[in-house]
Structures are given as C-alpha cells and as structure tokens.
Motif scaffolding. Sequence first.
Motif, PDB file in Angstrom:
ATOM      1  N   VAL A 128       5.637  24.514 -82.346  1.00  0.00           N
ATOM      2  CA  VAL A 128       5.536  23.550 -81.455  1.00  0.00           C
ATOM      3  C   VAL A 128       6.883  23.632 -80.816  1.00  0.00           C
ATOM      4  CG1 VAL A 128       5.667  22.000 -83.573  1.00  0.00           C
ATOM      5  CG2 VAL A 128       7.680  22.407 -82.903  1.00  0.00           C
ATOM      6  N   MET A 129       7.036  22.742 -79.392  1.00  0.00           N
ATOM      7  CA  MET A 129       7.325  22.753 -78.440  1.00  0.00           C
ATOM      8  C   MET A 129       9.091  22.295 -78.314  1.00  0.00           C
ATOM      9  SD  MET A 129       4.949  24.369 -76.373  1.00  0.00           S
ATOM     10  CE  MET A 129       3.072  25.141 -77.573  1.00  0.00           C
ATOM     11  N   GLU A 130       9.098  21.313 -78.766  1.00  0.00           N
ATOM     12  CA  GLU A 130      10.139  20.645 -79.264  1.00  0.00           C
ATOM     13  C   GLU A 130      10.804  20.549 -80.422  1.00  0.00           C
ATOM     14  OE1 GLU A 130       9.850  16.916 -76.347  1.00  0.00           O
ATOM     15  OE2 GLU A 130       8.054  17.989 -75.520  1.00  0.00           O
ATOM     16  N   HIS A 161      13.648  24.654 -76.589  1.00  0.00           N
ATOM     17  CA  HIS A 161      12.613  23.566 -76.256  1.00  0.00           C
ATOM     18  C   HIS A 161      12.127  23.752 -74.920  1.00  0.00           C
ATOM     19  CE1 HIS A 161      12.812  18.744 -74.734  1.00  0.00           C
ATOM     20  NE2 HIS A 161      12.868  19.409 -73.681  1.00  0.00           N
ATOM     21  N   ILE A 162      10.342  23.425 -74.765  1.00  0.00           N
ATOM     22  CA  ILE A 162      10.020  23.499 -73.620  1.00  0.00           C
ATOM     23  C   ILE A 162       9.604  22.541 -73.286  1.00  0.00           C
ATOM     24  CG2 ILE A 162       7.514  25.204 -73.201  1.00  0.00           C
ATOM     25  CD1 ILE A 162       7.750  26.835 -75.322  1.00  0.00           C
ATOM     26  N   HIS A 163       9.708  22.635 -72.560  1.00  0.00           N
ATOM     27  CA  HIS A 163       9.107  20.477 -71.417  1.00  0.00           C
ATOM     28  C   HIS A 163       8.363  19.984 -71.188  1.00  0.00           C
ATOM     29  CE1 HIS A 163      11.576  16.761 -70.551  1.00  0.00           C
ATOM     30  NE2 HIS A 163      11.216  16.833 -69.409  1.00  0.00           N
ATOM     31  N   ASP A 164       7.643  18.897 -71.310  1.00  0.00           N
ATOM     32  CA  ASP A 164       6.274  19.093 -71.219  1.00  0.00           C
ATOM     33  C   ASP A 164       5.909  19.141 -69.876  1.00  0.00           C
ATOM     34  OD1 ASP A 164       3.612  17.664 -70.663  1.00  0.00           O
ATOM     35  OD2 ASP A 164       3.609  15.850 -71.562  1.00  0.00           O
ATOM     36  N   PRO A 165       4.857  19.299 -69.337  1.00  0.00           N
ATOM     37  CA  PRO A 165       5.153  19.149 -67.770  1.00  0.00           C
ATOM     38  C   PRO A 165       4.018  18.260 -67.558  1.00  0.00           C
ATOM     39  CG  PRO A 165       3.486  21.065 -68.849  1.00  0.00           C
ATOM     40  CD  PRO A 165       3.998  20.364 -69.640  1.00  0.00           C
ATOM     41  N   MET A 166       3.749  18.173 -67.709  1.00  0.00           N
ATOM     42  CA  MET A 166       2.427  17.311 -67.701  1.00  0.00           C
ATOM     43  C   MET A 166       2.891  16.387 -66.308  1.00  0.00           C
ATOM     44  SD  MET A 166      -0.837  15.066 -68.159  1.00  0.00           S
ATOM     45  CE  MET A 166      -1.057  15.341 -69.503  1.00  0.00           C
ATOM     46  N   THR A 167       2.407  15.660 -65.160  1.00  0.00           N
ATOM     47  CA  THR A 167       3.044  15.344 -64.215  1.00  0.00           C
ATOM     48  C   THR A 167       3.793  16.216 -62.744  1.00  0.00           C
ATOM     49  OG1 THR A 167       4.588  13.239 -64.824  1.00  0.00           O
ATOM     50  CG2 THR A 167       2.036  12.824 -65.068  1.00  0.00           C
ATOM     51  N   LEU A 168       4.464  16.657 -63.752  1.00  0.00           N
ATOM     52  CA  LEU A 168       5.216  17.060 -62.946  1.00  0.00           C
ATOM     53  C   LEU A 168       5.128  18.162 -61.628  1.00  0.00           C
ATOM     54  CD1 LEU A 168       8.228  17.830 -65.688  1.00  0.00           C
ATOM     55  CD2 LEU A 168       7.571  15.916 -64.540  1.00  0.00           C
ATOM     56  N   LEU A 177       4.332  28.132 -68.281  1.00  0.00           N
ATOM     57  CA  LEU A 177       3.320  28.709 -68.526  1.00  0.00           C
ATOM     58  C   LEU A 177       4.460  30.255 -68.768  1.00  0.00           C
ATOM     59  CD1 LEU A 177       0.117  28.019 -66.502  1.00  0.00           C
ATOM     60  CD2 LEU A 177       1.216  26.854 -68.514  1.00  0.00           C
ATOM     61  N   ARG A 178       5.683  30.579 -68.048  1.00  0.00           N
ATOM     62  CA  ARG A 178       6.064  31.764 -68.501  1.00  0.00           C
ATOM     63  C   ARG A 178       6.808  31.779 -69.600  1.00  0.00           C
ATOM     64  NH1 ARG A 178       6.902  31.823 -62.190  1.00  0.00           N
ATOM     65  NH2 ARG A 178       9.141  30.333 -62.626  1.00  0.00           N
ATOM     66  N   VAL A 179       7.305  30.440 -69.538  1.00  0.00           N
ATOM     67  CA  VAL A 179       8.184  30.482 -71.507  1.00  0.00           C
ATOM     68  C   VAL A 179       7.245  31.056 -72.684  1.00  0.00           C
ATOM     69  CG1 VAL A 179       9.372  29.011 -72.223  1.00  0.00           C
ATOM     70  CG2 VAL A 179       9.394  29.128 -70.023  1.00  0.00           C
ATOM     71  N   ILE A 180       5.639  30.633 -71.848  1.00  0.00           N
ATOM     72  CA  ILE A 180       5.100  30.027 -72.996  1.00  0.00           C
ATOM     73  C   ILE A 180       4.263  31.531 -73.406  1.00  0.00           C
ATOM     74  CG2 ILE A 180       2.784  29.675 -73.622  1.00  0.00           C
ATOM     75  CD1 ILE A 180       3.078  26.622 -72.177  1.00  0.00           C
ATOM     76  N   GLU A 181       4.237  32.035 -71.934  1.00  0.00           N
ATOM     77  CA  GLU A 181       3.524  34.006 -71.930  1.00  0.00           C
ATOM     78  C   GLU A 181       4.584  34.474 -73.272  1.00  0.00           C
ATOM     79  OE1 GLU A 181       3.134  34.180 -68.605  1.00  0.00           O
ATOM     80  OE2 GLU A 181       1.321  33.499 -67.899  1.00  0.00           O
ATOM     81  N   ARG A 182       5.665  34.311 -72.832  1.00  0.00           N
ATOM     82  CA  ARG A 182       7.520  35.273 -73.540  1.00  0.00           C
ATOM     83  C   ARG A 182       6.728  35.075 -74.476  1.00  0.00           C
ATOM     84  NH1 ARG A 182       9.707  34.495 -68.262  1.00  0.00           N
ATOM     85  NH2 ARG A 182      11.158  32.786 -69.721  1.00  0.00           N
ATOM     86  N   SER A 183       6.952  33.623 -74.828  1.00  0.00           N
ATOM     87  CA  SER A 183       7.246  33.665 -76.358  1.00  0.00           C
ATOM     88  C   SER A 183       6.318  34.329 -77.428  1.00  0.00           C
ATOM     89  CB  SER A 183       7.873  31.657 -76.453  1.00  0.00           C
ATOM     90  OG  SER A 183       8.878  31.556 -75.826  1.00  0.00           O
TER      91      SER A 183
END
Length: 232
Positions: A128-130, A161-168, A177-183
């Motif tokens: 999960v992300m959060e 905590h990987i914050h939701d990028p929706m609408t940002l 996406l970089r954080v997700i890739e590394r993780s």
Amino acid sequence: MHRSPPAHRTLLTRLDDRFGTWRGLVRLCLAWSELAAGRLRPFDQPALARVERLVWVCAGNVCRSPYAHQLARELRVPSASFGLSTVTGQAACADAITAAARVGADLTAHRATAWEDFSPRETDLYVVMEIRQARELRRRLGDCPAPITLLGLWGRPRRPHIHDPMTLSPAYFDTCLRVIERSVSGLVQSWRQAGHNGIQGPQRRVRANQRSEKKGSGSPTSNTKYRVRGST
C-alpha cells in the motif's frame, strides 16, 4: 520588465513539486514519527520467502498502484492491483497516463479493480501507499493472514507515505513515479533475494535506478481463498 516570483511562492512551488501539497508533507512527517516510534513494525519487513504474489493497492487504482503494477509486470513478477475505493473497469487517470508515458511506461490498457471484485490469497503481499490504507486493509482482510507492507519503506531514502498525485502538478506526478520506481525496485530485489528467482530471462534496464536486473517469474500462486470483510 520581468519580475521574479515572490520567495514564498517559490517555496510553495518546491513543496508542491516534492510532496504534492502541504498536506502531503504533513502526512509524511506524521508517518516518519510513527515509523520512529515503532508503530509501523507490523508493516515493515514481512516474511518474503512465503510471498508468491505482490498486490499493489491504493485508493482508486488509477494512479499509483497501476504504475507499480506495470513496473512489476516488466520485471516478470506475479502481481495484481486493486483500489480500496474505486469502480471496476475505470481507466487510469489521464494525468497518470501522461506522466507514465514521460518515463516510457504505457498505462492506457489498465482498468481498475475494486476491492469487492478482488480475491485474496494467503501467499499475497499487499503493498500500500499510505498508513491509513494499510490499517483499513488489515481490517477488511479479516481472517486472511496475508501480510501488508508500505511501498515507500522499500526505497532509498525510505518514504513511509506516498501522497496521492491525483489532480496535482505534473512535477509532483514525476516525483511520485520516481519514488514508486525506487521502491518497487527495492522490494522486487528483496523478494528475489528471499528465494524467488524463477526462470532467468534477458536483462533489461530498470528505470528506477538505471541498472540492469534479470527477469524471472515467481512461484505458482495459491488458489486458496479466505473470508474477507466488506466483500460481496
């Protein structure tokens, strides 16, 4: 005459680019405090040797988890994804598709899966992300003993905590996406080191850290199903 932006505006822009919003920064700081206090221990360092499938989870299954799922597919890792609050069949959001395309990933074929339409297995690892998603999922899983982890704990530096990028902003989408890739890269590497090497295939470059990693398929997945709360 060109005028420089106010210093406070520049600071807010940098904050938004790195953390999404000030709320994203606050939630990350709170997550760090929980990690330091040991309250995230149930979601840290699961027994990867027992894991046969990685399941990527976020709220809508239209931004963060689809990208993690796509990276795992490219690495030939048994995977699935779903959203805790979504509608099955929904496409990835347009901004996520655009951001993923900037780094060479294609999310156009992705379709969301709702929690109610997902079948859990004992040998899954839910990623999960959060923190709030981890706790809600633990409640919903009920009798299913499958472990849960926070994706950001597997990257370097750790980011619980990987914050939701929706609408940002597009800049924060890129950060996310970089954080997700590394993780994802860190988790998959640890999963393989736990004994899930599979059949080795040709090497490819992993976008997360610009290094090559061998492809491999995981162990056959279990068909065992468990009773979960909130499912239909």
